[in-house]
Design an enzyme around this catalytic site. Sequence first.
Site, PDB file in Angstrom:
ATOM      1  N   HIS A   1       1.198  -1.307   0.005  1.00  0.00           N
ATOM      2  CA  HIS A   1       0.317  -0.240   0.364  1.00  0.00           C
ATOM      3  C   HIS A   1       1.113   1.333   0.079  1.00  0.00           C
ATOM      4  O   HIS A   1       0.580   2.698   1.035  1.00  0.00           O
ATOM      5  CB  HIS A   1      -1.148   0.030   1.398  1.00  0.00           C
ATOM      6  CG  HIS A   1      -2.148   0.777   1.377  1.00  0.00           C
ATOM      7  ND1 HIS A   1      -2.944   1.568   1.014  1.00  0.00           N
ATOM      8  CD2 HIS A   1      -3.364   0.609  -0.255  1.00  0.00           C
ATOM      9  CE1 HIS A   1      -3.780   1.506   0.271  1.00  0.00           C
ATOM     10  NE2 HIS A   1      -4.094   1.149   0.039  1.00  0.00           N
TER      11      HIS A   1
ATOM     12  N   HIS B   1      -3.169   2.651  12.921  1.00  0.00           N
ATOM     13  CA  HIS B   1      -2.685   1.265  11.118  1.00  0.00           C
ATOM     14  C   HIS B   1      -3.640  -0.143  11.228  1.00  0.00           C
ATOM     15  O   HIS B   1      -4.780  -0.110  11.360  1.00  0.00           O
ATOM     16  CB  HIS B   1      -1.282   1.755  11.381  1.00  0.00           C
ATOM     17  CG  HIS B   1      -0.795   1.580  10.346  1.00  0.00           C
ATOM     18  ND1 HIS B   1      -1.299   1.339   8.350  1.00  0.00           N
ATOM     19  CD2 HIS B   1       0.889   1.297   9.294  1.00  0.00           C
ATOM     20  CE1 HIS B   1      -0.482   1.345   8.006  1.00  0.00           C
ATOM     21  NE2 HIS B   1       0.750   0.508   8.266  1.00  0.00           N
TER      22      HIS B   1
ATOM     23  N   LYS C   1     -12.507   7.342  18.055  1.00  0.00           N
ATOM     24  CA  LYS C   1     -12.569   7.130  16.709  1.00  0.00           C
ATOM     25  C   LYS C   1     -13.177   5.718  16.388  1.00  0.00           C
ATOM     26  O   LYS C   1     -13.042   4.711  17.667  1.00  0.00           O
ATOM     27  CB  LYS C   1     -10.975   7.041  16.327  1.00  0.00           C
ATOM     28  CG  LYS C   1     -10.094   8.786  15.955  1.00  0.00           C
ATOM     29  CD  LYS C   1      -9.857   8.706  14.722  1.00  0.00           C
ATOM     30  CE  LYS C   1      -9.245   9.802  13.777  1.00  0.00           C
ATOM     31  NZ  LYS C   1      -8.039  10.650  14.923  1.00  0.00           N
ATOM     32  N   ILE C   2     -13.193   5.958  15.507  1.00  0.00           N
ATOM     33  CA  ILE C   2     -14.630   4.427  15.233  1.00  0.00           C
ATOM     34  C   ILE C   2     -13.349   4.008  14.685  1.00  0.00           C
ATOM     35  O   ILE C   2     -12.714   4.302  13.043  1.00  0.00           O
ATOM     36  CB  ILE C   2     -15.491   4.042  14.450  1.00  0.00           C
ATOM     37  CG1 ILE C   2     -15.681   5.504  14.666  1.00  0.00           C
ATOM     38  CG2 ILE C   2     -16.365   2.927  14.654  1.00  0.00           C
ATOM     39  CD1 ILE C   2     -17.209   5.058  16.549  1.00  0.00           C
TER      40      ILE C   2
ATOM     41  N   HIS D   1      -9.467   7.042   5.947  1.00  0.00           N
ATOM     42  CA  HIS D   1      -8.223   6.771   5.626  1.00  0.00           C
ATOM     43  C   HIS D   1      -7.654   7.894   4.888  1.00  0.00           C
ATOM     44  O   HIS D   1      -8.005   8.837   4.566  1.00  0.00           O
ATOM     45  CB  HIS D   1      -8.185   5.757   4.190  1.00  0.00           C
ATOM     46  CG  HIS D   1      -7.304   4.882   3.983  1.00  0.00           C
ATOM     47  ND1 HIS D   1      -6.338   6.107   2.865  1.00  0.00           N
ATOM     48  CD2 HIS D   1      -6.951   3.414   4.107  1.00  0.00           C
ATOM     49  CE1 HIS D   1      -5.502   4.850   2.339  1.00  0.00           C
ATOM     50  NE2 HIS D   1      -5.737   3.670   3.785  1.00  0.00           N
TER      51      HIS D   1
ATOM     52  N   ASP E   1      -9.449  -3.012   7.291  1.00  0.00           N
ATOM     53  CA  ASP E   1      -9.411  -3.232   8.220  1.00  0.00           C
ATOM     54  C   ASP E   1     -10.278  -3.930   8.905  1.00  0.00           C
ATOM     55  O   ASP E   1     -10.681  -4.649   9.486  1.00  0.00           O
ATOM     56  CB  ASP E   1      -8.410  -2.702   8.959  1.00  0.00           C
ATOM     57  CG  ASP E   1      -7.440  -2.746   9.173  1.00  0.00           C
ATOM     58  OD1 ASP E   1      -6.755  -3.944   8.874  1.00  0.00           O
ATOM     59  OD2 ASP E   1      -6.643  -1.849   9.809  1.00  0.00           O
TER      60      ASP E   1
END
Length: 374
Positions: free
Chosen positions: A186, A221, A254-255, A260, A311
């Site tokens: 990536h 990450h 944060k969820i 991204h 993810d």
Amino acid sequence: MTEKKINSAGLRGQSAGETALCTVGQSGSGLTYCGYDVSDLADNATFEEVAYLLFNGELPTTAELTQYKAELLGLRDIGQSLKDVLKLIPKDTHPMDVMRTGCSFLGNVEPEADFSQQRQAANRLLAAFPAIMCYWYRYSHEGLEIDCSSDEASLGGHFLRLLNGKTPSAQHERVMDVSLILYAEHEFNASTFTARVCASTLSDMYSCITGAIGTLRGPLHGGANEAAMDMIQKFKSPSDAKVQMAAMLERKEKIMGFGHAIYRTSDPRNVIIKAWSEKLAKQNGDTSLYDISVACEEFMWDSKKLFCNADFFHASTYNYMGIPTKLFTPIFVCSRLTGWAAHVMEQRSNNRIIRPSADYVGADPRKVIPIAQR
Ligand SMILES: CC(=O)SCCNC(=O)CCNC(=O)[C@H](O)C(C)(C)COP(=O)(O)OP(=O)(O)OC[C@H]1O[C@@H](n2cnc3c(N)ncnc32)[C@H](O)[C@@H]1OP(=O)(O)O
Ligand SMILES: O=C([O-])CC(=O)C(=O)O
């Protein structure tokens, strides 16, 4: 894909070098490895072919693949000294720390003496990572000293065999293969950039990969797949998920598994892993985890225009395959090692030490006051 609004924090939007390995958010589905669309690779290739592609720039012929797989098969087992080290690591250690130590220790006993050995070092890590993870896991959790060699045809199958002590179903082996393809590479993500910075000092492959593992570990990450699983497991139903997520956003939490740094409206890997999650859910007979995940996806898009990254649906997919949550991010390591190592080799092939500047915002110049007078 629309341009993402950029400010310079986190080096966002700034080019930090060139790569021939990957594009993110630019063409086709938005993710290509050496010119191949990730969905094309997920449909028509295996993880070993993708590893070969990243290390050599071209997909292998049948003969080349056969030879490469035979080479990897011969590198799967780990030595007694590494096993002894893994046996010392406590059960409650995070498996990412085990991967980090395992990688580093392998660099002690099988060092990369010079860069002519870089491909050998990368292949060794690729083949040995499933053993490092599963040997420690099964010893610390079950008291078993497992045989780390297997004749499973694929690395994904080999991992599942070491984890469960039996040959996986063809379907589970294929899901693992697809997952490893999706996670392989990536561009200049945080862990890969770590590996490249380390490589730019002319350090060894094991140091580069050890640093990258430490960077991938964080929940912003790679660690997001585990964090997503922990979250969705707490939701009792799709409607409960929406209520609880609204409260999380209200608390400015944060969820994990959403958003991204580069993609703006979707992550091309999501649709692929989500389809597998749905398939496994239906076969499982209990689709509640998948249904809850879909509710999360709908809620985050409707309320914040945030989308699932790679993810999020990996969490339910791995869960349906019976994989313990704490091993989710280490599986990411087994895959991303290919991207990391390919970037290390690329950095070395045209190197200048990576050393950016900083904007100073500290105190004005001043004199040291002797300690007795402060
Ligand atoms: C394989 C991978 O590594 S994929 C990434 C995995 N990580 C996660 O899933 C963790 C959750 N996601 C995040 O934390 C972020 O979206 C990141 C780290 C992936 C990207 O960070 P950034 O590039 O800074 O995000 P971005 O610029 O789009 O953020 C815009 C706003 O949306 C918010 N936001 C972004 N993602 C989320 C989220 N998952 N939950 C809640 N709010 C979010 C940010 O807080 C930010 O608001 P602020 O300016 O008030 O702080
Ligand atoms: O590119 C990123 O910033 C994170 C990511 O999706 C990855 O490493 O797979």
